[in-house]
Design a protein around this motif. Structure first.
Motif, PDB file in Angstrom:
ATOM      1  N   SER A  29       0.809  -1.218   0.000  1.00 46.53           N
ATOM      2  CA  SER A  29       0.000   0.000   0.000  1.00 46.53           C
ATOM      3  C   SER A  29       0.847   1.276   0.000  1.00 46.53           C
ATOM      4  O   SER A  29       1.652   1.490   0.913  1.00 46.53           O
ATOM      5  N   PRO A  30       0.659   2.152  -0.992  1.00 45.37           N
ATOM      6  CA  PRO A  30       1.367   3.437  -0.980  1.00 45.37           C
ATOM      7  C   PRO A  30       0.915   4.334   0.172  1.00 45.37           C
ATOM      8  O   PRO A  30       1.673   5.176   0.637  1.00 45.37           O
ATOM      9  N   PHE A  31      -0.317   4.138   0.647  1.00 45.85           N
ATOM     10  CA  PHE A  31      -0.820   4.923   1.772  1.00 45.85           C
ATOM     11  C   PHE A  31      -0.076   4.556   3.060  1.00 45.85           C
ATOM     12  O   PHE A  31       0.244   5.413   3.871  1.00 45.85           O
ATOM     13  N   HIS A  66      -2.106  13.403  -4.085  1.00 44.73           N
ATOM     14  CA  HIS A  66      -3.063  12.373  -3.680  1.00 44.73           C
ATOM     15  C   HIS A  66      -4.009  12.049  -4.834  1.00 44.73           C
ATOM     16  O   HIS A  66      -4.332  10.885  -5.087  1.00 44.73           O
ATOM     17  N   GLN A  67      -4.440  13.077  -5.560  1.00 46.84           N
ATOM     18  CA  GLN A  67      -5.310  12.877  -6.729  1.00 46.84           C
ATOM     19  C   GLN A  67      -4.582  12.153  -7.855  1.00 46.84           C
ATOM     20  O   GLN A  67      -5.199  11.389  -8.613  1.00 46.84           O
ATOM     21  N   LEU A  68      -3.285  12.382  -7.967  1.00 47.96           N
ATOM     22  CA  LEU A  68      -2.484  11.708  -8.987  1.00 47.96           C
ATOM     23  C   LEU A  68      -2.542  10.191  -8.806  1.00 47.96           C
ATOM     24  O   LEU A  68      -2.609   9.434  -9.781  1.00 47.96           O
ATOM     25  N   LEU A  69      -2.535   9.752  -7.558  1.00 49.06           N
ATOM     26  CA  LEU A  69      -2.634   8.313  -7.285  1.00 49.06           C
ATOM     27  C   LEU A  69      -3.967   7.749  -7.772  1.00 49.06           C
ATOM     28  O   LEU A  69      -4.022   6.646  -8.309  1.00 49.06           O
ATOM     29  N   ASP A  70      -5.027   8.518  -7.604  1.00 53.70           N
ATOM     30  CA  ASP A  70      -6.339   8.100  -8.113  1.00 53.70           C
ATOM     31  C   ASP A  70      -6.303   7.927  -9.632  1.00 53.70           C
ATOM     32  O   ASP A  70      -6.887   6.977 -10.173  1.00 53.70           O
ATOM     33  N   SER A  71      -5.615   8.838 -10.306  1.00 54.40           N
ATOM     34  CA  SER A  71      -5.505   8.749 -11.768  1.00 54.40           C
ATOM     35  C   SER A  71      -4.694   7.529 -12.181  1.00 54.40           C
ATOM     36  O   SER A  71      -5.028   6.855 -13.164  1.00 54.40           O
ATOM     37  N   MET A  72      -3.623   7.233 -11.443  1.00 51.91           N
ATOM     38  CA  MET A  72      -2.799   6.065 -11.758  1.00 51.91           C
ATOM     39  C   MET A  72      -3.592   4.762 -11.595  1.00 51.91           C
ATOM     40  O   MET A  72      -3.398   3.812 -12.345  1.00 51.91           O
ATOM     41  N   ALA A  73      -4.493   4.740 -10.626  1.00 55.68           N
ATOM     42  CA  ALA A  73      -5.310   3.543 -10.414  1.00 55.68           C
ATOM     43  C   ALA A  73      -6.185   3.246 -11.628  1.00 55.68           C
ATOM     44  O   ALA A  73      -6.475   2.083 -11.935  1.00 55.68           O
TER      45      ALA A  73
END
Length: 239
Positions: A15-17, A105-112
């Protein structure tokens, strides 16, 4: 570690989080006990300390749980004052950094979104990732007036932690997906920043093993190809 100041982290290796929290604690020099969670069979401890979202990471400090990685990072910075600060003390600088924290944080959503069996949707997601990286590249020039970050001379700050936890494993994602995420010519500052962070001992010891992570991401890709609904459920565990 005395019981009066006991710190436990409930996490998962991929997990990156969770990585955000681990890096923050190590940067601050805070000793902690790490408890690995099997997200397909969540422990009673995780369900007790995070009954709302039932997710990792959870920081347990003196028996009191703190959930959500961004909340945990600020809790760590405010609770342990006698170490390097993750956030600036100046109110304006603090607000500016918080803006970019939310953006990364939003960038991670885009990567998903890259993890999809739909080629058209993946191409759209890749454009979204590239655009977010372009905006981040321009925004970070204000942070690094010399054009290149020098991470060797200082402790990690919150933007370093967010960046390495989000994009640090970009090569693994590129190999698993067969796409290019971060390019040294398109994103020179961001690329050099991530590369420099990856060379730090504290980051190296926190990085998941390359082969283990690539195997996980490739299996996730295969699950998506076979069952889109199940794939989305698995993707949510890691992004």
């Amino acid at each position: 570690m005395g019981e009066e100041n006991k710190v436990i982290v409930l996490g998962n290796w991929s997990s990156p989080f969770v990585k955000r929290v681990e890096l923050a604690l190590k940067t601050k020099g805070i000793r902690f006990e790490y408890v690995e969670e099997d997200l397909s069979n969540k422990s009673a401890l995780l369900l007790k300390y995070n009954p709302v979202h039932k997710k990792v990471p959870v920081l347990v400090h003196n028996g009191k749980p703190v959930c959500e990685s961004l909340v945990i990072l600020e809790y760590i910075d405010e609770t342990w004052q006698n170490g390097p600060h993750l956030l600036p003390k100046d109110p304006y600088e603090r607000a500016r950094v918080r803006f970019w924290v939310a953006y990364i944080h939003q960038l991670l959503d885009s990567m998903a979104k890259l993890y999809t069996p739909d080629k058209e949707a993946q191409e759209k997601a890749l454009k979204e990732v590239h655009e977010k990286l372009r905006v981040l590249e321009d925004g970070m020039k204000e942070n690094f007036p010399g054009g290149s970050p020098d991470v060797r001379a200082k402790k990690l700050e919150i933007l370093d932690i967010m960046m390495i936890a989000t994009v640090g494993s970009f090569k693994t994602h590129e190999e698993a997906l067969g796409v290019q995420i971060l390019h040294p010519e398109r994103n020179p500052l961001t690329f050099s920043w991530v590369q420099a962070l990856n060379e730090l001992p504290v980051v190296k010891e926190s990085n998941p093993p390359y082969e283990k992570l690539i195997a996980l991401l490739q299996s996730l890709k295969e699950i998506l190809l076979g069952n889109k609904k199940l794939g989305k459920m698995y993707t949510a565990r890691f992004f």
